[in-house]
Every structure is written in structure tokens, then in C-alpha cells.
Motif scaffolding. Structure first.
Motif, PDB file in Angstrom:
ATOM      1  N   ARG A   3       0.771  -1.072   0.066  1.00  9.13           N
ATOM      2  CA  ARG A   3       0.178  -0.070   0.223  1.00  9.13           C
ATOM      3  C   ARG A   3       1.027   1.271  -0.020  1.00  9.13           C
ATOM      4  O   ARG A   3       0.452   2.231   0.370  1.00  9.13           O
ATOM      5  CB  ARG A   3      -0.911  -0.011   1.216  1.00  9.13           C
ATOM      6  CG  ARG A   3      -1.900  -0.866   1.275  1.00  9.13           C
ATOM      7  CD  ARG A   3      -2.444  -0.949   2.897  1.00  9.13           C
ATOM      8  NE  ARG A   3      -3.714  -1.739   2.871  1.00  9.13           N
ATOM      9  CZ  ARG A   3      -4.520  -1.293   3.897  1.00  9.13           C
ATOM     10  NH1 ARG A   3      -4.528  -0.359   4.751  1.00  9.13           N
ATOM     11  NH2 ARG A   3      -6.066  -2.095   3.929  1.00  9.13           N
ATOM     12  N   TRP A  77      -4.698   3.159  -0.960  1.00  9.21           N
ATOM     13  CA  TRP A  77      -5.554   1.829  -0.559  1.00  9.21           C
ATOM     14  C   TRP A  77      -6.861   2.138  -1.293  1.00  9.21           C
ATOM     15  O   TRP A  77      -7.359   3.175  -1.282  1.00  9.21           O
ATOM     16  CB  TRP A  77      -5.535   1.661   0.928  1.00  9.21           C
ATOM     17  CG  TRP A  77      -6.301   2.632   1.796  1.00  9.21           C
ATOM     18  CD1 TRP A  77      -7.350   2.557   2.144  1.00  9.21           C
ATOM     19  CD2 TRP A  77      -5.586   3.677   2.329  1.00  9.21           C
ATOM     20  NE1 TRP A  77      -7.709   3.742   2.830  1.00  9.21           N
ATOM     21  CE2 TRP A  77      -6.544   4.607   2.897  1.00  9.21           C
ATOM     22  CE3 TRP A  77      -4.410   4.236   2.181  1.00  9.21           C
ATOM     23  CZ2 TRP A  77      -6.209   5.683   3.535  1.00  9.21           C
ATOM     24  CZ3 TRP A  77      -3.945   5.463   2.659  1.00  9.21           C
ATOM     25  CH2 TRP A  77      -4.869   6.180   3.794  1.00  9.21           C
ATOM     26  N   THR A  79     -11.180   2.248  -1.328  1.00 11.34           N
ATOM     27  CA  THR A  79     -12.229   2.078  -0.274  1.00 11.34           C
ATOM     28  C   THR A  79     -13.512   2.199  -1.444  1.00 11.34           C
ATOM     29  O   THR A  79     -13.081   2.417  -2.615  1.00 11.34           O
ATOM     30  CB  THR A  79     -12.145   3.484   0.369  1.00 11.34           C
ATOM     31  OG1 THR A  79     -12.472   4.668  -0.620  1.00 11.34           O
ATOM     32  CG2 THR A  79     -10.876   3.865   0.890  1.00 11.34           C
ATOM     33  N   ALA A  80     -14.698   2.109  -0.594  1.00 15.35           N
ATOM     34  CA  ALA A  80     -15.848   2.422  -1.348  1.00 15.35           C
ATOM     35  C   ALA A  80     -16.074   1.350  -2.880  1.00 15.35           C
ATOM     36  O   ALA A  80     -16.143   1.881  -3.953  1.00 15.35           O
ATOM     37  CB  ALA A  80     -16.103   3.705  -1.975  1.00 15.35           C
ATOM     38  N   ASP A  87     -13.014   3.687  -5.013  1.00 16.43           N
ATOM     39  CA  ASP A  87     -12.021   4.722  -4.896  1.00 16.43           C
ATOM     40  C   ASP A  87     -10.766   4.530  -4.275  1.00 16.43           C
ATOM     41  O   ASP A  87     -10.607   3.297  -3.868  1.00 16.43           O
ATOM     42  CB  ASP A  87     -12.706   5.756  -3.623  1.00 16.43           C
ATOM     43  CG  ASP A  87     -14.125   6.514  -4.129  1.00 16.43           C
ATOM     44  OD1 ASP A  87     -14.410   6.340  -5.308  1.00 16.43           O
ATOM     45  OD2 ASP A  87     -14.650   7.177  -3.189  1.00 16.43           O
ATOM     46  N   ALA A  89      -7.805   5.786  -1.796  1.00 19.37           N
ATOM     47  CA  ALA A  89      -7.443   6.920  -0.997  1.00 19.37           C
ATOM     48  C   ALA A  89      -5.950   6.943  -0.901  1.00 19.37           C
ATOM     49  O   ALA A  89      -5.363   6.037  -1.227  1.00 19.37           O
ATOM     50  CB  ALA A  89      -7.808   6.594   0.680  1.00 19.37           C
ATOM     51  N   GLU A 107      -8.287  11.460  -2.700  1.00 16.99           N
ATOM     52  CA  GLU A 107      -9.088  10.347  -3.095  1.00 16.99           C
ATOM     53  C   GLU A 107      -9.640  10.648  -4.470  1.00 16.99           C
ATOM     54  O   GLU A 107      -9.778  11.622  -4.937  1.00 16.99           O
ATOM     55  CB  GLU A 107     -10.335  10.629  -2.305  1.00 16.99           C
ATOM     56  CG  GLU A 107     -11.477   9.607  -2.178  1.00 16.99           C
ATOM     57  CD  GLU A 107     -12.749   9.694  -1.418  1.00 16.99           C
ATOM     58  OE1 GLU A 107     -12.755   9.530  -0.353  1.00 16.99           O
ATOM     59  OE2 GLU A 107     -13.635  10.593  -1.956  1.00 16.99           O
ATOM     60  N   GLN A 132     -10.582  -6.080  -2.251  1.00 14.97           N
ATOM     61  CA  GLN A 132     -11.013  -6.144  -0.912  1.00 14.97           C
ATOM     62  C   GLN A 132     -10.057  -6.687   0.136  1.00 14.97           C
ATOM     63  O   GLN A 132     -10.087  -6.049   1.311  1.00 14.97           O
ATOM     64  CB  GLN A 132     -12.264  -7.084  -0.948  1.00 14.97           C
ATOM     65  CG  GLN A 132     -13.257  -6.578  -1.651  1.00 14.97           C
ATOM     66  CD  GLN A 132     -14.713  -7.388  -1.764  1.00 14.97           C
ATOM     67  OE1 GLN A 132     -14.522  -8.801  -2.141  1.00 14.97           O
ATOM     68  NE2 GLN A 132     -15.637  -6.896  -1.980  1.00 14.97           N
ATOM     69  N   ALA A 135      -8.484  -3.150   1.195  1.00 20.07           N
ATOM     70  CA  ALA A 135      -9.322  -2.079   1.272  1.00 20.07           C
ATOM     71  C   ALA A 135      -9.069  -1.353   2.814  1.00 20.07           C
ATOM     72  O   ALA A 135      -8.476  -2.373   3.697  1.00 20.07           O
ATOM     73  CB  ALA A 135     -10.781  -2.709   1.314  1.00 20.07           C
ATOM     74  N   GLY A 136      -9.332  -0.242   2.692  1.00 28.71           N
ATOM     75  CA  GLY A 136      -8.993   0.747   4.222  1.00 28.71           C
ATOM     76  C   GLY A 136     -10.274   1.637   4.252  1.00 28.71           C
ATOM     77  O   GLY A 136     -11.054   1.477   3.617  1.00 28.71           O
ATOM     78  N   GLU A 137      -9.936   2.289   5.506  1.00 29.80           N
ATOM     79  CA  GLU A 137     -10.710   3.657   5.818  1.00 29.80           C
ATOM     80  C   GLU A 137     -10.780   4.610   4.608  1.00 29.80           C
ATOM     81  O   GLU A 137      -9.832   4.913   4.001  1.00 29.80           O
ATOM     82  CB  GLU A 137     -10.445   4.104   6.988  1.00 29.80           C
ATOM     83  CG  GLU A 137     -10.649   3.073   8.078  1.00 29.80           C
ATOM     84  CD  GLU A 137     -11.860   3.007   8.422  1.00 29.80           C
ATOM     85  OE1 GLU A 137     -12.750   3.751   8.689  1.00 29.80           O
ATOM     86  OE2 GLU A 137     -12.377   1.663   8.541  1.00 29.80           O
ATOM     87  N   PRO A 138     -11.929   5.220   4.500  1.00 25.73           N
ATOM     88  CA  PRO A 138     -12.172   6.319   3.557  1.00 25.73           C
ATOM     89  C   PRO A 138     -11.249   7.425   3.994  1.00 25.73           C
ATOM     90  O   PRO A 138     -10.980   7.570   5.267  1.00 25.73           O
ATOM     91  CB  PRO A 138     -13.570   6.616   3.388  1.00 25.73           C
ATOM     92  CG  PRO A 138     -14.171   5.956   4.528  1.00 25.73           C
ATOM     93  CD  PRO A 138     -13.600   4.669   4.880  1.00 25.73           C
TER      94      PRO A 138
END
Lengths: 146, 146, 146, 146
Positions: A3, A77, A79-80, A87, A89, A107, A132, A135-138
Motif C-alpha cells: 500500500r 488503498w 475504499t468504496a 475509490d 485513498a 481520493e 477487498q 481495502a481500508g478506511e475512507p
């Protein structure tokens, strides 16, 4: 899978104010995305070829950056993750051995696209699994919350 | 005072996909801002000198743009005028004589800055009056509402 | 047919020294060439498509250029027209209404190329006639004569 | 002291033809020069600050270059060292571990400059010694000999 991508600055990234120009930050993110996608998806057929469209960018500047020989470290990383889009981020930082400064957070919204048919497409199962797994936090934009 | 600036494209704005690159749209916005601020504030001492910092960009891409000899018309107007900051809203369009396509909508958050003292500053009354005279609606981003 | 193209500067053409960057001069020449070839050869199928390869550039800088809202006037004309190649000579100047400064002189060598066959090609009679009608003196570089 | 600098390509170095754009080669040379001068002259006060002006470029393109994750290796060395000026010769190559292709050869003429006084200056003895220790043959341009 990583990442984090280190991107070399160019002297010409600076503008007449002597700082890395705000638009050039998006250029750095582009290169981080190209490098990360080549690793995440496939060495030879990166998702940029197979492909995706940039639908949106949002970026917040936190500290001025001056050209130096050390690269910037771009954390990125997914997201969404949705059926046909996701997305990315980002954080633009100093590498650990250089410092602790955070210069920008951003983003990008990407739409999966079939260039042969010139039409949006669904993410395939392998792409979805990769996204997936990473994936991480927005991004927590400060400015948008005003 | 005008809310519209025509910006010439360059052949090099296109990337390897043969479209004006998504990052270059921000470059076009920068030039529209430089031209508009020179007119809005002062011919010789634009607000870019006096000055402002870019704190944030948001941009949404609506249609691909290919290099042509006709410029793009960039509509831009102030929104969210506060004590020491304001936003600029943009639409990147065809000039009327060329077509009706909307290519992108965007927003830049700017912070008034005193470069001599290296510190944020309040907008002065003359700047505020100019901005309020030109002010319009904030950008209705579609993507952010998902 | 014209030997003169006005090219708009961008604020970002300046580098950290506050002058239009030396590399960006070549970028301005590229745009002058694209505009001139569209006029010289064909509105819709410029020679850049039909096409030519850049084989060589030479450029000499004569005076610093700072961003301004007025464009630069780029004079350009063919020289050294051969079977499968020609040169373009340039002068980067102020438009008459702005001043008389000469900022740079330059020369680009171009090779006629058939992109479909990925091979050099001969200039066709119509291209040759256009070039010969516009041809002028080669650039008198001062530096090369040292 | 080294006569070789590896410079990372950016995806955006490619133009609409899918090759690294001819103007971007000069951009790569700029970064090689910045990195080399920092090493040759002084870590913190590179000659670019102390400083020099670009007076002239000449470049000859030998093979198309496509973006890849491997950098290009730029060989560079001083030639034509005079009282107040010198040339830098370059070759843009594959790194040994990537291949043997030569993409371009080029030459930049630099004038020693005193930015405080806004006037040309003589090379100082330390600068001259460094340059003479690294000096090599001038570039053998093929095109110029036609």
C-alpha cells in the motif's frame, strides 16, 4: 501486496513560488497509482490498460513541499468498492527515514471501463478480490466537514 | 467583471489515451484562475501575488475532451466567502460557438495568505466586495452525494 | 499561409526561478508547429497525423521571459527541405503590439514518417510544394559558431 | 564522482502517440543535471543555486522510448570548459540490467551566473577543478554533419 509507493520528485514540480505545485501533487498520485496497479493487478497488464477511467479527484493540502532528492512516500488503498467503481485513498508523506510530515490527503474515484467496447463494465471477481484484500478506511477530509 | 475565461488547449495536454489528461484539467483551471483574478482584483497585482494559497481541489469529469484548436470556456465564480477563505466554483465547457458540452465541474478552496509574514490573513474589504459581487451557487457534485 | 503563430503562456510555464523554464520553450514550439501544420497542410489531417517524427532540436536562449497575459509570437518557416525530411526554423518574439524582444531561436529537424507502415517515407509532391512556398533562411545560431 | 544518473520515467511523459514525448527528454536531462550537480559541486548548495543559466540545448533522438517502471540511465559529463561557461554532454540509455538501447544524445551549454548581481561570472577554481576532473569528449551529433 504493498500500500505504499515512493515517487521521485522532479525539480520542475516546483512552481514560481518555489514549492511543489498543487497540480503536480495529482501528477505524483497518478504515478503512484500506475505503479501500485501494476503490482496489485498484473505486472504486464495493469488495470490502467484493462482499464479504468478517472471520474473524480479530491485533494486537501496540509503542508508545503519543496523539491529534495528524497522521494515522497505515497500510501494508497482502495475504499468504496462497488459493482463497477471504487475509490483510491492516498496520503502523501515523507518516507520514514526522512521525516514524519503529511503533505496531502486525497481520493480518486475510478470507474471500470471496457476500452474495446467503449463502455463501463463490472469489476471482475479477481479484481474485486484484490481490492477487498487491500481495502481500508475512507479519507477523513477536514475541509469538507466545515 | 467576467465569470468566464477561454483557455487554449495544448497538444501536450493529451495523454497516451489521446484525451486531455485528467490532471491537466486542474492545470487549465489554474490558468483560468490566474486570468480571472488579474481582472477581478487588479491588473498588475493579482491576488495570486498578494496572495492566496490553494487548500483543496475537488473535480468531477463528465465527458472526454480531445485536443482541438478551439479553446475551452471555463466559467468560474466565488462561493463560500468566509473571513479568511473562499471557494472558486468552475465549469469547463465548449465556447458557445463550438458546442454545448460540459466536460468537468470543479471547486478550489483558497486561503488568503500574507507571504511577507508567512501567515494566513483576513480578506480585505475591497477583496470581499469583489468576491461578493461575483458570488454564485456552490457546485452540485453528483458523485459526492452517492 | 502564415509563418507566425501566437501561443498563450501558462502561469505554470514558469519554474522556481520565476522565468519561463527553458524546457517549456520547446513546449511552446510544439504548439506553434501543431497550429502551423494544421494551416499549412490541411485543417483536419495535419502532418502531425499523416505524419512526421521529431529527429532533432536545437535552441538558443537570448533573453529571460516572465509569464504575462500577452502571448508570445512564434515565427516559423521550413528550411533544408530534402527527400524525406525538412527543418523548421523558429524565433520566439514579442507580438508587435507588445514589444520587440527576441527570446529564443531554434530549429527542429523532422522526418516524414508513415505510421501505418512504421517506416520513413518520402515527402509527397503537395507537401513539398507547400514547404517550398514557405521556405526561408536557416537559423543563424551564434553559439554553434564559437 | 559519478557521470551517471538514473531518472525515473512518469507515465505522463508519454504523449498521444504513446511514446515519451520529445520535449520530455529535455525534462529528464534537467533532472539528471540537478542530481549530478548536487553531487559534483555540493550537497546543499548545488551549482543550480549558486548558479548557472541554460544558454543552449541540442538533442538528437535515436529510438522511441515507451514508459516502463525501469528508469533511464543518463550519462553526463562536462565538455568545452571555458572561463565563464561549459557544456554538458548526455546520453540517454537503458540501465545495463535492462538493455543496451541508446535513445538520445544531447548537449547543454551553461553560463556561470551570479544571481545576486544579475550578471555573468567566471567559474571559480573549485568549480573548474571539478569540471576538469570529469571532462570528456564532446557529443558526436550525426545530424549536424549532414
Amino acid at each position: 501486496m504493498s500500500r505504499s509507493v515512493d515517487v521521485a520528485l522532479r525539480w520542475s514540480d516546483m512552481d514560481a513560488y518555489g514549492h511543489v505545485n498543487n497540480v503536480q501533487f495529482l501528477r505524483l498520485l497518478e504515478d503512484a497509482r500506475v505503479a501500485a496497479f501494476a503490482e496489485w493487478f498484473d505486472e504486464d497488464r495493469s488495470m490502467l490498460d484493462s482499464g479504468v477511467l478517472v471520474a473524480r479527484h479530491e485533494i486537501e493540502y496540509l503542508a508545503p513541499l519543496v523539491f529534495r532528492h528524497a522521494p515522497v512516500r505515497i500510501m494508497l488503498w482502495p475504499t468504496a468498492i462497488a459493482g463497477a467503481s471504487f475509490d483510491v485513498a492516498y496520503e502523501v508523506r515523507d518516507p520514514d527515514e526522512v521525516g514524519e510530515q503529511l503533505y496531502a490527503r486525497a481520493e480518486t474515484s475510478l470507474v471500470a471501463y471496457d476500452f474495446a467496447r467503449s463502455a463501463p463494465r463490472r469489476l471482475d471477481p479477481r479484481e474485486r478480490a484484490v481490492l477487498q484484500g487491500l481495502a481500508g478506511e475512507p479519507v477523513a477530509f477536514r475541509w469538507r466537514r466545515r
